[in-house]
Design a protein around this motif. Structure first.
Motif, PDB file in Angstrom:
ATOM      1  N   ASP B  10      38.362  35.202  35.398  1.00 10.29           N
ATOM      2  CA  ASP B  10      39.554  35.305  36.239  1.00 10.29           C
ATOM      3  C   ASP B  10      39.891  33.929  36.784  1.00 10.29           C
ATOM      4  O   ASP B  10      39.004  33.100  36.993  1.00 10.29           O
ATOM      5  N   ALA B  35      46.885  41.185  40.614  1.00  6.64           N
ATOM      6  CA  ALA B  35      45.552  40.781  40.164  1.00  6.64           C
ATOM      7  C   ALA B  35      45.579  39.305  39.800  1.00  6.64           C
ATOM      8  O   ALA B  35      46.653  38.728  39.562  1.00  6.64           O
ATOM      9  N   ARG B  77      32.064  46.967  39.885  1.00  7.10           N
ATOM     10  CA  ARG B  77      33.307  46.248  40.200  1.00  7.10           C
ATOM     11  C   ARG B  77      34.474  46.576  39.258  1.00  7.10           C
ATOM     12  O   ARG B  77      35.626  46.333  39.589  1.00  7.10           O
ATOM     13  N   ASP B  78      34.166  47.117  38.082  1.00  8.85           N
ATOM     14  CA  ASP B  78      35.221  47.506  37.135  1.00  8.85           C
ATOM     15  C   ASP B  78      34.981  48.952  36.717  1.00  8.85           C
ATOM     16  O   ASP B  78      33.917  49.261  36.176  1.00  8.85           O
ATOM     17  N   THR B  83      31.217  44.935  33.989  1.00 13.41           N
ATOM     18  CA  THR B  83      31.907  43.734  33.526  1.00 13.41           C
ATOM     19  C   THR B  83      31.618  42.594  34.493  1.00 13.41           C
ATOM     20  O   THR B  83      31.847  42.724  35.690  1.00 13.41           O
ATOM     21  N   SER B  85      32.478  38.856  35.737  1.00 18.85           N
ATOM     22  CA  SER B  85      33.581  37.897  35.662  1.00 18.85           C
ATOM     23  C   SER B  85      33.185  36.534  36.200  1.00 18.85           C
ATOM     24  O   SER B  85      32.576  36.419  37.262  1.00 18.85           O
ATOM     25  N   ALA B 119      43.683  44.213  42.742  1.00 23.03           N
ATOM     26  CA  ALA B 119      42.830  44.939  41.800  1.00 23.03           C
ATOM     27  C   ALA B 119      41.380  44.464  41.893  1.00 23.03           C
ATOM     28  O   ALA B 119      41.095  43.346  42.336  1.00 23.03           O
ATOM     29  N   PHE B 120      40.479  45.345  41.490  1.00 28.31           N
ATOM     30  CA  PHE B 120      39.049  45.002  41.383  1.00 28.31           C
ATOM     31  C   PHE B 120      38.553  44.367  42.700  1.00 28.31           C
ATOM     32  O   PHE B 120      38.956  44.800  43.775  1.00 28.31           O
ATOM     33  N   ASP B 121      37.692  43.346  42.565  1.00 20.41           N
ATOM     34  CA  ASP B 121      37.186  42.604  43.728  1.00 20.41           C
ATOM     35  C   ASP B 121      37.937  41.289  43.897  1.00 20.41           C
ATOM     36  O   ASP B 121      37.388  40.299  44.402  1.00 20.41           O
ATOM     37  N   HIS B 122      39.203  41.277  43.475  1.00 19.17           N
ATOM     38  CA  HIS B 122      39.934  40.010  43.459  1.00 19.17           C
ATOM     39  C   HIS B 122      40.223  39.473  44.850  1.00 19.17           C
ATOM     40  O   HIS B 122      40.431  38.268  45.021  1.00 19.17           O
TER      41      HIS B 122
END
Lengths: 137, 137
Positions: B10, B35, B77-78, B83, B85, B119-122
């Protein structure tokens, strides 16, 4: 899930005198050669957990806080196939005695790693970790 | 090769005024939600190459030097599966105009990302990237 490179972790363990804890590889590739303790990340564990597990399994020591050194992802760095390694640095008192585990042929403190052949790109990782260590308090 | 978590990357793209370049996700999970641009790493490319490719594909911009922010590997996390990142920070002039690609629903500079769902842990990744950016010259 898409097919992506394999994920591994390696650990640079230094004592206060600048020695590094290395293992000798028990299996190919690089059988018998010095390497950083480490291995593949399992599904369901964090990369940090994998790092601690591999160090415990290969060198018989428990490690504390991990400092991220870098992510090594050259597709050619592992002859078995594209493997990305996340490298962490940790400080351990030199009085701690490693105990080699089943997955390694030896585990020992090494005075000057630059004098030895090293598996994979572990020489580059060690050099990067030394640069990082120099910046830490 | 053993089965390991999927590998993704990311990218936190900031301009000089602290704005962040975000995409809106075109597909589930988190369809329509802001995201970081990013995606899965392909076998045969470095993680840095994957990061540049995904940013080009999703936001239509070319980015320069990448600064490693962290490695995010919580197995939860996904929602699609474990996953990991690798997150990178990059600086881009705010005059650069993003162009949304086929894989995203929008690509735009966002003034204050804390005002939006992410989104996610962004959100965590962005907070860590801000901390890192504050330490850079």
């Amino acid at each position: 899930m898409p097919k992506t490179p394999a994920l591994a972790t390696d650990c640079i363990i230094r004592d206060g005198a600048g020695r590094v804890l290395l293992v000798r590889r028990k299996y190919e590739p690089f059988k018998g050669v010095y390497a950083l303790p480490g291995g593949f990340v399992e599904i369901g564990e964090t990369v940090e957990e994998a790092c601690r597990r591999e160090v415990r399994e290969e060198a018989g020591v428990d490690i504390g806080a991990l400092q991220l050194v870098g992510v090594y992802s050259d597709p050619q760095r592992d002859p078995r196939g594209h493997t990305v390694s996340v490298a962490y640095l940790v400080r351990l008192p030199g009085e701690v005695t490693p105990h080699v585990g089943d997955d390694a042929a030896a585990a020992e403190w090494v005075e000057d790693w630059r004098k030895h052949a090293l598996a994979f790109d572990h020489g580059q990782i060690l050099a990067d970790a030394e640069d990082l260590a120099d910046t830490l308090p």
